[in-house]
Write a protein that holds these residues in place. Structure first.
Motif, PDB file in Angstrom:
ATOM      1  N   LEU A 121       0.823  -1.206   0.000  1.00 13.12           N
ATOM      2  CA  LEU A 121       0.000   0.000   0.000  1.00 13.12           C
ATOM      3  C   LEU A 121       0.861   1.261   0.000  1.00 13.12           C
ATOM      4  O   LEU A 121       0.596   2.204  -0.760  1.00 13.12           O
ATOM      5  CB  LEU A 121      -0.894   0.000   1.248  1.00 13.12           C
ATOM      6  CG  LEU A 121      -2.120  -0.921   1.253  1.00 13.12           C
ATOM      7  CD1 LEU A 121      -2.763  -0.910   2.636  1.00 13.12           C
ATOM      8  CD2 LEU A 121      -3.120  -0.493   0.216  1.00 13.12           C
ATOM      9  N   ALA A 122       1.884   1.263   0.855  1.00 10.38           N
ATOM     10  CA  ALA A 122       2.726   2.452   0.967  1.00 10.38           C
ATOM     11  C   ALA A 122       3.482   2.727  -0.325  1.00 10.38           C
ATOM     12  O   ALA A 122       3.586   3.886  -0.765  1.00 10.38           O
ATOM     13  CB  ALA A 122       3.695   2.282   2.136  1.00 10.38           C
ATOM     14  N   VAL A 123       4.018   1.697  -0.952  1.00 11.04           N
ATOM     15  CA  VAL A 123       4.815   1.885  -2.175  1.00 11.04           C
ATOM     16  C   VAL A 123       3.941   2.378  -3.325  1.00 11.04           C
ATOM     17  O   VAL A 123       4.307   3.338  -4.029  1.00 11.04           O
ATOM     18  CB  VAL A 123       5.534   0.577  -2.535  1.00 11.04           C
ATOM     19  CG1 VAL A 123       6.154   0.685  -3.930  1.00 11.04           C
ATOM     20  CG2 VAL A 123       6.612   0.254  -1.505  1.00 11.04           C
ATOM     21  N   PHE A 124       2.788   1.745  -3.521  1.00  9.33           N
ATOM     22  CA  PHE A 124       1.919   2.174  -4.622  1.00  9.33           C
ATOM     23  C   PHE A 124       1.384   3.582  -4.378  1.00  9.33           C
ATOM     24  O   PHE A 124       1.184   4.345  -5.330  1.00  9.33           O
ATOM     25  CB  PHE A 124       0.759   1.193  -4.800  1.00  9.33           C
ATOM     26  CG  PHE A 124       1.071   0.050  -5.714  1.00  9.33           C
ATOM     27  CD1 PHE A 124       0.987   0.199  -7.085  1.00  9.33           C
ATOM     28  CD2 PHE A 124       1.463  -1.170  -5.212  1.00  9.33           C
ATOM     29  CE1 PHE A 124       1.285  -0.851  -7.940  1.00  9.33           C
ATOM     30  CE2 PHE A 124       1.767  -2.233  -6.047  1.00  9.33           C
ATOM     31  CZ  PHE A 124       1.683  -2.069  -7.421  1.00  9.33           C
ATOM     32  N   SER A 125       1.141   3.933  -3.131  1.00 11.29           N
ATOM     33  CA  SER A 125       0.687   5.293  -2.838  1.00 11.29           C
ATOM     34  C   SER A 125       1.783   6.309  -3.108  1.00 11.29           C
ATOM     35  O   SER A 125       1.531   7.391  -3.657  1.00 11.29           O
ATOM     36  CB  SER A 125       0.245   5.385  -1.373  1.00 11.29           C
ATOM     37  OG  SER A 125      -0.769   4.450  -1.077  1.00 11.29           O
ATOM     38  N   ALA A 126       3.017   5.975  -2.734  1.00 15.44           N
ATOM     39  CA  ALA A 126       4.126   6.908  -2.882  1.00 15.44           C
ATOM     40  C   ALA A 126       4.514   7.143  -4.329  1.00 15.44           C
ATOM     41  O   ALA A 126       5.302   8.058  -4.603  1.00 15.44           O
ATOM     42  CB  ALA A 126       5.338   6.405  -2.096  1.00 15.44           C
ATOM     43  N   ILE A 127       3.988   6.367  -5.263  1.00 13.29           N
ATOM     44  CA  ILE A 127       4.238   6.648  -6.679  1.00 13.29           C
ATOM     45  C   ILE A 127       3.717   8.039  -7.035  1.00 13.29           C
ATOM     46  O   ILE A 127       4.247   8.710  -7.927  1.00 13.29           O
ATOM     47  CB  ILE A 127       3.601   5.560  -7.567  1.00 13.29           C
ATOM     48  CG1 ILE A 127       4.318   4.227  -7.340  1.00 13.29           C
ATOM     49  CG2 ILE A 127       3.676   5.935  -9.039  1.00 13.29           C
ATOM     50  CD1 ILE A 127       3.724   3.074  -8.126  1.00 13.29           C
ATOM     51  N   GLY A 128       2.666   8.491  -6.321  1.00 13.22           N
ATOM     52  CA  GLY A 128       2.192   9.855  -6.525  1.00 13.22           C
ATOM     53  C   GLY A 128       3.263  10.872  -6.204  1.00 13.22           C
ATOM     54  O   GLY A 128       3.412  11.884  -6.901  1.00 13.22           O
ATOM     55  N   GLY A 129       4.031  10.645  -5.144  1.00 15.70           N
ATOM     56  CA  GLY A 129       5.154  11.516  -4.845  1.00 15.70           C
ATOM     57  C   GLY A 129       6.224  11.456  -5.917  1.00 15.70           C
ATOM     58  O   GLY A 129       6.856  12.472  -6.241  1.00 15.70           O
ATOM     59  N   PHE A 130       6.449  10.272  -6.469  1.00 18.47           N
ATOM     60  CA  PHE A 130       7.413  10.128  -7.557  1.00 18.47           C
ATOM     61  C   PHE A 130       6.988  10.957  -8.768  1.00 18.47           C
ATOM     62  O   PHE A 130       7.817  11.645  -9.396  1.00 18.47           O
ATOM     63  CB  PHE A 130       7.543   8.656  -7.940  1.00 18.47           C
ATOM     64  CG  PHE A 130       8.522   8.392  -9.038  1.00 18.47           C
ATOM     65  CD1 PHE A 130       9.856   8.147  -8.755  1.00 18.47           C
ATOM     66  CD2 PHE A 130       8.121   8.388 -10.363  1.00 18.47           C
ATOM     67  CE1 PHE A 130      10.773   7.908  -9.771  1.00 18.47           C
ATOM     68  CE2 PHE A 130       9.019   8.146 -11.388  1.00 18.47           C
ATOM     69  CZ  PHE A 130      10.353   7.904 -11.084  1.00 18.47           C
ATOM     70  N   LEU A 131       5.696  10.908  -9.114  1.00 18.63           N
ATOM     71  CA  LEU A 131       5.201  11.693 -10.242  1.00 18.63           C
ATOM     72  C   LEU A 131       5.353  13.191  -9.989  1.00 18.63           C
ATOM     73  O   LEU A 131       5.706  13.952 -10.897  1.00 18.63           O
ATOM     74  CB  LEU A 131       3.723  11.350 -10.492  1.00 18.63           C
ATOM     75  CG  LEU A 131       3.449   9.957 -11.047  1.00 18.63           C
ATOM     76  CD1 LEU A 131       1.948   9.678 -11.040  1.00 18.63           C
ATOM     77  CD2 LEU A 131       4.005   9.818 -12.454  1.00 18.63           C
ATOM     78  N   PHE A 132       5.088  13.600  -8.759  1.00 16.53           N
ATOM     79  CA  PHE A 132       5.252  15.010  -8.405  1.00 16.53           C
ATOM     80  C   PHE A 132       6.700  15.453  -8.586  1.00 16.53           C
ATOM     81  O   PHE A 132       6.985  16.502  -9.171  1.00 16.53           O
ATOM     82  CB  PHE A 132       4.789  15.222  -6.961  1.00 16.53           C
ATOM     83  CG  PHE A 132       4.898  16.642  -6.497  1.00 16.53           C
ATOM     84  CD1 PHE A 132       3.899  17.555  -6.786  1.00 16.53           C
ATOM     85  CD2 PHE A 132       5.987  17.066  -5.760  1.00 16.53           C
ATOM     86  CE1 PHE A 132       3.991  18.871  -6.358  1.00 16.53           C
ATOM     87  CE2 PHE A 132       6.091  18.370  -5.327  1.00 16.53           C
ATOM     88  CZ  PHE A 132       5.083  19.280  -5.630  1.00 16.53           C
ATOM     89  N   GLY A 133       7.635  14.648  -8.077  1.00 18.90           N
ATOM     90  CA  GLY A 133       9.046  14.995  -8.215  1.00 18.90           C
ATOM     91  C   GLY A 133       9.522  14.934  -9.659  1.00 18.90           C
ATOM     92  O   GLY A 133      10.319  15.787 -10.097  1.00 18.90           O
ATOM     93  N   TYR A 134       9.031  13.953 -10.413  1.00 18.93           N
ATOM     94  CA  TYR A 134       9.461  13.816 -11.799  1.00 18.93           C
ATOM     95  C   TYR A 134       8.996  15.007 -12.636  1.00 18.93           C
ATOM     96  O   TYR A 134       9.764  15.559 -13.436  1.00 18.93           O
ATOM     97  CB  TYR A 134       8.913  12.520 -12.380  1.00 18.93           C
ATOM     98  CG  TYR A 134       9.397  12.238 -13.790  1.00 18.93           C
ATOM     99  CD1 TYR A 134      10.595  11.558 -14.010  1.00 18.93           C
ATOM    100  CD2 TYR A 134       8.662  12.656 -14.894  1.00 18.93           C
ATOM    101  CE1 TYR A 134      11.048  11.307 -15.296  1.00 18.93           C
ATOM    102  CE2 TYR A 134       9.108  12.411 -16.180  1.00 18.93           C
ATOM    103  CZ  TYR A 134      10.297  11.735 -16.385  1.00 18.93           C
ATOM    104  OH  TYR A 134      10.741  11.500 -17.663  1.00 18.93           O
TER     105      TYR A 134
END
Length: 316
Positions: A64-77
């Motif tokens: 759950l945590a990893v799939f949710s944090a992909i949103g943070g990855f998109l923000f940073g990218y």
């Protein structure tokens, strides 16, 4: 000789008295139950249950945590890749300084507009639906950017990406926070909550680093290297979208909406074989206290208004 025998008898009698004195005290301790210093059985059971929950954490929580944090990855990218893409866009499309400003600030403008609805949609539809909408919107924007034939299409793609980024944001009770950390916090066990929430910050940094690597890798292309820079963000967006199709809603949001049975099923799913009664009661009590505080604020406002209006002069 007689004196020696007398001393032995005296010692034997003294030992017997000591044993008689000690025996009742030990018996009384055993019959009196737990003392003030020893923990109660309920406390021992609660501590054992807490230790068991800390030792046995289902792997589903980390998913759950990893799939949710992909949103943070998109923000940073997205915040990192646009600088490298602009260098190639100026060369390939001969865009002016005005259009550069529009393409860079268009995402921020779209995010500012959609922020007006972000918190409302988050509270109305839930964290899961908002994250699904955000990842889908971001994927559409990335496709438009990667296949844009002109600068107008690029601007449309940047606006769509801005809408997707802002859908990750949540404004609730006057406090700005990101939906992704809120979802992670509401689905994580208490002893891992702080550790798992920081994964989102780690993924933001990872997204910025990946954007720098991608910019460097495609900067050597003679033409249209910016398409790969801007379009490759569709991969993590689709990954998050597909993952959240199978992930549950936040149990806290379900309890807020009165879906108690579904909330208990979700808690059982993400906690494995652990006992969820105590955590369920804690979440429910916290929600009730928040609602009571909100009601108190409204009541205080009404009382203040009545006191203020009571001192106004009456109309003649």
């Amino acid at each position: 000789m007689s004196n020696l025998m007398g001393e032995r008898r005296k010692r034997a009698s003294d030992d017997g008295e000591r044993s008689l004195i000690k025996a009742p005290s030990s018996a009384s301790l055993s019959s009196a139950g737990p003392s003030a210093t020893s923990p109660a059985p309920a406390d021992l059971e609660r501590a054992a249950r807490k230790q068991f929950q800390q030792d046995v954490t289902p792997g589903f929580v980390y998913v759950l945590a990893v799939f949710s944090a992909i949103g943070g990855f998109l923000f940073g990218y997205d915040t990192g890749v646009v600088s490298g893409a602009m260098l190639l866009l100026k060369r390939d499309m001969n865009i002016t300084a005005l259009w550069q400003e529009l393409l860079v600030s268009g995402t921020v403008a779209a995010a500012a507009v959609s922020a007006l609805l972000g918190g409302y949609l988050n509270g109305l539809f839930g964290r899961r639906v908002c994250i699904l909408t955000a990842s889908f919107t971001f994927a559409i924007g990335a496709i438009v950017l990667g296949s844009a034939p002109n600068k107008e299409a690029l601007l449309v793609g940047r606006l769509i990406v801005g809408l997707g980024l802002e859908m990750y944001l949540d404004v609730e009770f006057g406090i700005a926070s990101m939906t992704v950390p809120v979802y992670i916090a509401e689905t994580s066990p208490p002893h891992l909550r702080g550790r798992l929430v920081t994964i989102n910050t780690l993924f933001i940094t990872a997204g910025q680093f990946t954007a720098s690597v991608i910019d460097g890798a495609f900067s050597y292309m003679q033409h249209e290297g910016w398409r790969y820079m801007l379009g490759l963000s569709v991969v993590p967006a689709l990954l998050q979208f597909l993952g959240f199709l199978f992930l549950p809603e936040s149990p806290r949001w379900l309890i807020q909406k009165g879906l108690t049975q579904k909330a208990r099923r979700v808690l059982s799913q993400i906690r494995g074989n652990q006992n969820i009664d105590e955590e369920y009661d804690t979440i429910k009590s916290s929600i009730e206290e928040e609602e009571k505080d909100c009601g108190g604020d409204v009541l205080n406002y009404k009382e203040t208004e009545e006191v203020f209006t009571s001192h106004l002069p009456l109309e003649s």
